[in-house]
Design a protein around this motif. Structure first.
Motif, short mmCIF file in Angstrom:
data_model
loop_
_atom_site.label_atom_id
_atom_site.label_comp_id
_atom_site.label_asym_id
_atom_site.label_seq_id
_atom_site.Cartn_x
_atom_site.Cartn_y
_atom_site.Cartn_z
N GLY A 193 7.84 12.59 -0.85
CA GLY A 193 8.34 11.18 -1.26
C GLY A 193 7.01 10.28 -0.89
N ASP A 194 7.32 8.97 -1.70
CA ASP A 194 6.36 8.02 -1.75
C ASP A 194 6.79 7.13 -0.50
N ALA A 195 6.12 6.57 0.40
CA ALA A 195 6.00 5.71 1.31
C ALA A 195 5.08 4.21 1.07
N GLY A 196 5.83 3.33 0.91
CA GLY A 196 5.39 1.95 0.74
C GLY A 196 5.15 0.94 1.78
N TRP A 197 4.01 0.69 2.33
CA TRP A 197 3.99 -0.14 3.49
C TRP A 197 3.51 -1.73 3.20
N ASN A 198 4.34 -2.64 3.98
CA ASN A 198 4.05 -3.99 3.83
C ASN A 198 2.86 -4.56 4.41
N PRO A 199 1.84 -5.03 3.75
CA PRO A 199 0.57 -5.65 4.63
C PRO A 199 0.79 -6.56 5.49
N ALA A 200 1.97 -7.09 5.56
CA ALA A 200 2.44 -8.25 6.65
C ALA A 200 2.86 -7.45 8.02
N ASP A 201 3.37 -6.11 7.79
CA ASP A 201 3.75 -5.40 8.78
C ASP A 201 4.05 -4.02 8.58
N PRO A 202 2.68 -3.43 8.62
CA PRO A 202 2.72 -2.11 7.99
C PRO A 202 3.13 -0.94 9.15
N ASN A 224 6.04 -1.40 10.85
CA ASN A 224 7.61 -1.39 10.77
C ASN A 224 8.16 -1.46 9.32
N ASP A 225 7.42 -2.24 8.55
CA ASP A 225 8.11 -2.26 7.14
C ASP A 225 7.55 -0.97 6.13
N ILE A 226 7.97 0.05 6.25
CA ILE A 226 7.76 0.95 5.42
C ILE A 226 8.72 1.70 4.51
N VAL A 227 8.76 1.35 3.13
CA VAL A 227 10.00 1.79 2.55
C VAL A 227 9.79 3.23 2.06
N PHE A 228 10.79 4.07 2.51
CA PHE A 228 10.52 5.56 2.07
C PHE A 228 12.06 6.15 2.05
N PRO A 229 12.38 6.75 0.74
CA PRO A 229 11.31 7.21 -0.08
C PRO A 229 11.19 5.68 -0.89
N GLY A 230 9.95 5.70 -1.49
CA GLY A 230 9.71 4.42 -2.32
C GLY A 230 10.01 4.64 -3.86
N LYS A 231 8.97 4.81 -4.44
CA LYS A 231 8.98 4.91 -5.98
C LYS A 231 9.33 6.21 -6.52
N TRP A 232 9.41 7.32 -5.77
CA TRP A 232 9.77 8.78 -6.13
C TRP A 232 9.97 9.74 -4.90
N TYR A 233 10.73 10.51 -4.94
CA TYR A 233 10.93 11.57 -4.23
C TYR A 233 11.13 12.97 -4.39
N ALA A 234 10.94 14.18 -4.11
CA ALA A 234 11.22 15.25 -4.64
C ALA A 234 11.50 16.43 -4.02
N LYS A 235 12.36 17.21 -4.21
CA LYS A 235 13.02 18.38 -3.37
C LYS A 235 12.73 19.62 -4.24
N GLY A 278 0.92 -1.17 -0.11
CA GLY A 278 0.08 -0.03 -0.10
C GLY A 278 0.83 1.21 0.04
N HIS A 279 0.46 2.29 -0.51
CA HIS A 279 1.37 3.69 -0.61
C HIS A 279 0.62 4.75 0.04
N PHE A 280 1.38 5.64 0.52
CA PHE A 280 0.91 7.04 0.68
C PHE A 280 1.93 8.10 0.51
N SER A 281 1.89 9.15 0.52
CA SER A 281 2.91 10.24 0.27
C SER A 281 3.13 11.09 1.57
N VAL A 282 4.34 11.65 1.71
CA VAL A 282 4.81 12.05 2.72
C VAL A 282 5.16 13.67 2.37
N PHE A 283 4.86 14.61 3.04
CA PHE A 283 5.31 16.12 2.54
C PHE A 283 5.69 16.97 3.90
N ARG A 284 6.69 17.79 3.47
CA ARG A 284 7.21 18.82 4.25
C ARG A 284 7.39 20.05 3.51
#
Length: 502
Positions: free
Chosen positions: A351-360, A362-373, A336-342
């Motif tokens: 940046g994109d944050a992607g969470w693992n449904p088996a362990d949402p 703790n297992d969050i990939v950030f940045p995931g598919k993209w990030y921007a500054k 699953g995915h959500f976005s983080v902004f500052r």
């Protein structure tokens, strides 16, 4: 015969009475203070317009902007895995404890913290039902998980909007009879309990705006449009005068200030998706006409169930991601995915944050598919494109060269849409020099180029736009000889004596 006749009359009266009673009950449901979907729920328990945020140290000081928030699209209850929103809320709750900006190579050595709230870009539900008339209750799952002010499983306030799935479009007599779209209506019913709003749309339109520091946020729900599409069901996909609300809201709260603007809708700007039957280029152009004089630093949207980042007419656009971890076409990583902004005074980080449904949690990939500054102070200081020949001397058939400012990672656009190499005529759409040979009158338009200007940003800044109007090409030599012959013929004809009658 009399007994049969009496029995038949009683049966008819009984059926009529049942139907009449059912209609009375339905009408009573519709009359419940205008909120049949939400009146009997505790979703607003503890929520008032004057709520303080769940964290006390948001304010960085007078005149300072430092805003962190999370965002996603398409909760779409009653569709996909039954646990997807529960898992998504758990992942969102964990963002401020397990995610760090340090991982993004932004040069920011800090955790993701001080989260103001969560933005949801449309499609609260899948079917637009709210439980009335013994149908499935799509709203209950949303309010039970996301609440309103941090009063449910989600610990943050949520600023949701409705999308195309939130209009009831199915064959059900009692929804159709009352022209009911209760899920779309629910946003307006929740607005009086939402903290920090500065403007709300009238009636059931549901649009609203709020401010965090110097950033003005506008939730426009389905689309930034006033155009009501022709649908089989009355009111379906009606944007409910969203563009009118935006125009008035910006004029009232932003014009004449130094506020920056973030706009949220369900629909985005993908040619192969959003503009493929959902809304139109002309609607998008009307939207651009409203916002072009304001400092819009981001447009957030959902609808595609995927996650991504791109530009539309120079505006950074973020496709926020969705909880649909099982959708291989949109989330092939199974997350699953959500976005983080500052947003600070100087930069927009995302940046994109992607969470693992088996362990949402703790297992969050950030940045995931993209990030921007995105540098905010330099956005208005862009450099020009060099055009050879000069733009006022380009004729059809010429070899046209457009040269971008110095930098790297170039991406050329025309009229806000990415260009593509079409060998051998068009080449260099991802290089500093774009070549179109031969150029055609149809190539006329507004050219821009996104590029990395060496500031350390992974994001592309925009050049100044170059307006190209290709003139008709020079006539072939054969045509010139023809014209010369005609001129000579007319000249000779002009020397002939004029005969007059006597």
């Amino acid at each position: 015969m009399k007994r049969i006749g009496i029995a038949f009359v009683v049966k008819i009266l009984g059926t009529t009475g049942f139907v009449f009673s059912f209609l009375l009950v339905a009408a009573a449901q519709e009359a419940k203070v205008g909120c049949p979907a939400l009146c009997d729920r505790d979703w607003a328990e503890g929520c008032t317009p004057n709520d303080t945020p769940p964290v006390s140290d948001f304010w960085a000081g007078p005149g300072v902007t430092d805003v962190t928030f999370l965002a996603f699209g398409d909760a779409q209850t009653s569709s996909g895995p039954a646990n997807k929103n529960m898992l998504n809320a758990r992942a969102l709750n964990a963002a401020d404890t397990v995610l760090s900006w340090t991982e993004t190579s932004f040069g920011v050595n800090a955790p993701v913290g001080r989260v103001r709230g969560v933005i949801m870009a449309g499609d609260i539900s899948n079917d637009g039902r709210d439980g009335r008339y013994m149908t499935e209750d799509n709203i209950a799952e949303f309010t039970d998980v996301y609440g309103l002010c941090g009063n449910a499983i989600l610990k943050y306030p949520i600023f949701e909007g409705y999308g195309n799935h939130d209009y009831f479009t199915y064959d059900h007599l009692m929804y159709r009879l009352f022209l009911a779209h209760p899920v779309a209506d629910s946003v307006s019913q929740r607005n009086p309990y939402r903290a920090g709003l500065v403007e709300t749309a009238p009636g059931a339109d549901g649009h609203y705006s709020w401010e965090w520091d110097n950033i003005h946020f506008v939730q426009l729900n389905l689309a930034p449009s006033d155009l009501v599409p022709a649908m089989n069901v009355a009111g379906a996909r009606n944007p409910r005068q969203a563009l009118r609300f935006l125009r008035q809201d910006l004029a009232k709260h932003v014009a004449g200030t130094n506020k920056r603007v973030v706009i949220v809708t369900h629909y985005g700007f993908y040619n192969s998706w959003d503009f493929d039957g959902w809304w139109t280029y002309s609607e998008a152009n009307a939207y651009h006409d409203v916002i072009k004089y304001y400092d819009v630093i981001a447009h957030l949207h959902g609808h595609a169930h995927s996650t991504g980042f791109y530009h539309w007419r120079g505006i950074p656009v973020f496709n926020l991601g969705s909880p649909f971890y099982n959708a291989a076409d949109s989330n092939p990583d199974g997350r699953g995915h959500f976005s983080v902004f500052r947003i600070t005074d100087d930069f927009l980080y995302a940046g994109d944050a992607g969470w693992n449904p088996a362990d949402p949690e703790n297992d969050i990939v950030f940045p995931g598919k993209w990030y921007a500054k995105i540098p905010l102070h330099d956005r208005g200081v862009s450099q020009a494109i060099v055009c050879n020949p000069p733009p006022d001397r380009v004729r059809a058939g010429d070899r046209l060269e457009l040269v971008a400012p110095e930098g790297s990672a170039f991406l050329w656009e025309r009229n806000g849409e990415p260009l593509f190499d079409i060998p051998p005529r068009i080449a260099g759409v991802e290089s500093r020099t774009l070549v179109i040979n031969p150029v055609r009158e149809s190539d006329s338009g507004l050219f821009t180029v996104g590029y990395d200007n060496g500031s350390g940003s992974k994001i592309l800044v925009k050049s100044e736009p170059l307006l190209l109007r290709v003139q008709p090409g020079a006539l072939p030599v054969s045509n010139l000889w023809t014209i010369a012959g005609l001129v000579l013929l007319l000249a000779v004809a002009g020397t002939c004596p004029r005969y007059t009658s006597h």
